[in-house]
Motif scaffolding. Structure first.
Motif, mmCIF file in Angstrom:
data_model
loop_
_atom_site.group_PDB
_atom_site.id
_atom_site.type_symbol
_atom_site.label_atom_id
_atom_site.label_comp_id
_atom_site.label_asym_id
_atom_site.label_seq_id
_atom_site.Cartn_x
_atom_site.Cartn_y
_atom_site.Cartn_z
ATOM 1 N N VAL A 19 0.805 -1.342 0.037
ATOM 2 C CA VAL A 19 -0.093 -0.112 0.050
ATOM 3 C C VAL A 19 0.986 1.311 -0.059
ATOM 4 C CG1 VAL A 19 -1.413 1.486 1.507
ATOM 5 C CG2 VAL A 19 -2.033 -1.158 1.113
ATOM 6 N N LYS A 20 1.976 1.393 0.976
ATOM 7 C CA LYS A 20 2.709 2.327 0.956
ATOM 8 C C LYS A 20 3.557 2.801 -0.272
ATOM 9 C CE LYS A 20 6.979 4.175 3.624
ATOM 10 N NZ LYS A 20 6.619 5.344 3.626
ATOM 11 N N LEU A 21 4.027 1.503 -1.116
ATOM 12 C CA LEU A 21 4.905 1.783 -2.234
ATOM 13 C C LEU A 21 3.726 2.306 -3.409
ATOM 14 C CD1 LEU A 21 7.397 0.896 -3.902
ATOM 15 C CD2 LEU A 21 6.155 -1.073 -4.539
ATOM 16 N N ALA A 22 2.495 1.691 -3.387
ATOM 17 C CA ALA A 22 1.590 2.038 -4.499
ATOM 18 C C ALA A 22 1.176 3.496 -4.372
ATOM 19 C CB ALA A 22 0.357 0.972 -4.694
ATOM 20 N N MET A 23 0.752 3.764 -3.101
ATOM 21 C CA MET A 23 0.217 5.090 -2.864
ATOM 22 C C MET A 23 1.249 6.218 -3.098
ATOM 23 S SD MET A 23 -3.252 4.870 -1.938
ATOM 24 C CE MET A 23 -3.499 6.191 -1.157
ATOM 25 N N GLU A 24 2.314 6.108 -2.431
ATOM 26 C CA GLU A 24 3.635 7.198 -2.439
ATOM 27 C C GLU A 24 4.242 7.361 -3.772
ATOM 28 O OE1 GLU A 24 5.959 6.324 0.932
ATOM 29 O OE2 GLU A 24 4.675 7.401 2.217
ATOM 30 N N LYS A 25 4.402 6.265 -4.727
ATOM 31 C CA LYS A 25 4.915 6.164 -5.769
ATOM 32 C C LYS A 25 4.343 6.302 -7.056
ATOM 33 C CE LYS A 25 9.252 5.613 -4.168
ATOM 34 N NZ LYS A 25 10.304 6.618 -4.107
ATOM 35 N N LEU A 26 2.962 5.863 -6.930
ATOM 36 C CA LEU A 26 1.956 6.060 -8.342
ATOM 37 C C LEU A 26 0.779 6.656 -8.191
ATOM 38 C CD1 LEU A 26 2.983 2.246 -9.257
ATOM 39 C CD2 LEU A 26 3.668 4.040 -10.154
ATOM 40 N N ILE A 27 0.021 5.977 -7.001
ATOM 41 C CA ILE A 27 -1.327 6.622 -7.220
ATOM 42 C C ILE A 27 -1.491 8.180 -6.503
ATOM 43 C CG2 ILE A 27 -3.575 6.401 -5.913
ATOM 44 C CD1 ILE A 27 -2.992 3.002 -5.638
ATOM 45 N N LEU A 28 -0.779 8.565 -5.609
ATOM 46 C CA LEU A 28 -0.995 9.918 -5.163
ATOM 47 C C LEU A 28 -0.471 10.970 -5.863
ATOM 48 C CD1 LEU A 28 -0.369 9.451 -1.167
ATOM 49 C CD2 LEU A 28 -2.659 10.193 -2.519
ATOM 50 N N PRO A 29 0.654 10.485 -6.831
ATOM 51 C CA PRO A 29 1.270 11.549 -7.755
ATOM 52 C C PRO A 29 0.325 11.781 -8.915
ATOM 53 C CG PRO A 29 3.030 10.168 -6.927
ATOM 54 C CD PRO A 29 1.786 9.450 -6.508
ATOM 55 N N GLU A 30 -0.420 10.716 -9.227
ATOM 56 C CA GLU A 30 -1.258 10.821 -10.414
ATOM 57 C C GLU A 30 -2.639 10.948 -10.224
ATOM 58 O OE1 GLU A 30 -0.112 11.410 -13.378
ATOM 59 O OE2 GLU A 30 2.022 11.368 -12.772
ATOM 60 N N LEU A 31 -3.089 10.838 -9.132
ATOM 61 C CA LEU A 31 -4.694 10.833 -8.637
ATOM 62 C C LEU A 31 -5.340 11.958 -9.217
ATOM 63 C CD1 LEU A 31 -6.873 9.119 -7.496
ATOM 64 C CD2 LEU A 31 -6.203 10.513 -5.090
ATOM 65 N N GLY A 32 -4.923 13.416 -8.873
ATOM 66 C CA GLY A 32 -5.399 14.411 -9.539
ATOM 67 C C GLY A 32 -5.461 14.421 -10.968
ATOM 68 N N HIS A 33 -4.490 14.234 -11.441
ATOM 69 C CA HIS A 33 -4.169 14.109 -12.794
ATOM 70 C C HIS A 33 -5.399 13.138 -13.545
ATOM 71 C CE1 HIS A 33 -1.086 13.228 -16.665
ATOM 72 N NE2 HIS A 33 -2.352 14.092 -16.763
ATOM 73 N N ALA A 34 -5.459 12.006 -13.133
ATOM 74 C CA ALA A 34 -6.155 11.049 -13.757
ATOM 75 C C ALA A 34 -7.750 11.596 -13.660
ATOM 76 C CB ALA A 34 -5.978 9.777 -13.168
ATOM 77 N N VAL A 35 -8.177 11.872 -12.460
ATOM 78 C CA VAL A 35 -9.362 12.434 -12.107
ATOM 79 C C VAL A 35 -9.717 13.518 -13.270
ATOM 80 C CG1 VAL A 35 -11.219 13.327 -10.514
ATOM 81 C CG2 VAL A 35 -9.692 11.399 -9.868
ATOM 82 N N GLY A 36 -9.042 14.516 -13.311
ATOM 83 C CA GLY A 36 -9.047 15.740 -13.996
ATOM 84 C C GLY A 36 -9.126 15.549 -15.567
ATOM 85 N N GLU A 37 -8.375 14.309 -15.897
ATOM 86 C CA GLU A 37 -8.700 13.800 -17.594
ATOM 87 C C GLU A 37 -9.986 13.205 -17.362
ATOM 88 O OE1 GLU A 37 -6.546 13.930 -20.129
ATOM 89 O OE2 GLU A 37 -5.744 15.342 -18.880
ATOM 90 N N LEU A 38 -10.597 12.552 -16.627
ATOM 91 C CA LEU A 38 -11.898 11.896 -16.712
ATOM 92 C C LEU A 38 -12.843 12.941 -16.489
ATOM 93 C CD1 LEU A 38 -11.135 8.631 -14.644
ATOM 94 C CD2 LEU A 38 -11.797 8.688 -17.186
ATOM 95 N N ALA A 39 -12.688 13.824 -15.948
ATOM 96 C CA ALA A 39 -13.489 14.957 -15.591
ATOM 97 C C ALA A 39 -14.035 15.531 -17.072
ATOM 98 C CB ALA A 39 -13.376 16.156 -14.700
ATOM 99 N N LYS A 40 -13.202 15.693 -17.894
ATOM 100 C CA LYS A 40 -13.344 16.119 -19.062
ATOM 101 C C LYS A 40 -14.652 15.373 -19.890
ATOM 102 C CE LYS A 40 -8.251 17.215 -20.189
ATOM 103 N NZ LYS A 40 -7.428 16.781 -21.076
ATOM 104 N N ASP A 41 -14.867 14.152 -19.616
ATOM 105 C CA ASP A 41 -15.999 13.553 -20.118
ATOM 106 C C ASP A 41 -17.312 13.322 -19.440
ATOM 107 O OD1 ASP A 41 -14.347 12.413 -22.209
ATOM 108 O OD2 ASP A 41 -13.573 10.798 -20.859
ATOM 109 N N ARG A 42 -17.212 14.236 -18.252
ATOM 110 C CA ARG A 42 -18.355 14.005 -16.981
ATOM 111 C C ARG A 42 -19.349 15.239 -17.527
ATOM 112 N NH1 ARG A 42 -14.683 13.156 -12.741
ATOM 113 N NH2 ARG A 42 -14.899 10.959 -12.211
#
Length: 170
Positions: A146-169
């Protein structure tokens, strides 16, 4: 330097957290608690947190319920990703994806190999994709994973990914 679209990433994401386990409870779910803590520390909101039994139907029902909830923009799941017969998280959610992000699992395994468990990372299953215009990450249930995935991958890209998906909402 961040590209323009990364600079416009969503700062606060409304999240759901799901722990997949036959044995964990609210009191013993260290990984789910850690995900919630990391999300909140990063400025995100945890809108819903659930523990779901490691059964395909239960996992799919909870994911579908959360992904149609307009208050949830991202889901982080943990547990049920191993290789035993009881581990069915990946098989439960993968068919629900409208888009899969194969790079997430690839990078998670690479980082696991390099920074944590070495060659045992070949048995480490992690996956991400889009379901009902909601980003869904599924990671192993150990606190270290969890620490590895959250700190290295998910948290750095979470806002970016959601922002990209928001374009379609709508």
């Amino acid at each position: 330097m961040l590209s323009a679209h990364r600079q416009d990433a969503k700062q606060m994401v409304k999240c759901g957290v799901i722990t997949i386990s036959d044995t964990r409870t609210i009191d013993t779910d260290k990984s789910g608690a850690f995900i919630k803590e990391l999300l909140q520390t990063a400025g995100h909101n945890v809108m819903q947190y659930e523990i779901v039994q490691d059964e395909t139907l239960f996992i799919q029902q909870k994911v579908k319920e959360m992904t149609v909830n307009k208050e949830i923009e991202a889901i982080i799941m943990n547990g049920g990703t191993g290789i035993s017969n009881r581990d069915v998280t990946i098989e439960a959610i993968q068919p629900l994806f409208s888009k899969e992000l194969p790079g997430f699992g690839e990078l998670f395994r690479m980082l696991s190999y390099q920074l944590d468990i070495g060659s045992a990372s070949i048995m480490s299953r992690a996956i991400a994709g889009v379901i009902n215009n909601c980003i869904v990450f599924s990671i192993p249930g150990s606190v270290k994973a969890v620490k590895l995935a959250m700190e290295k991958l998910i948290l750095p890209e979470l806002g970016h990914a959601v922002g990209e998906l928001a374009k379609d909402r709508v």
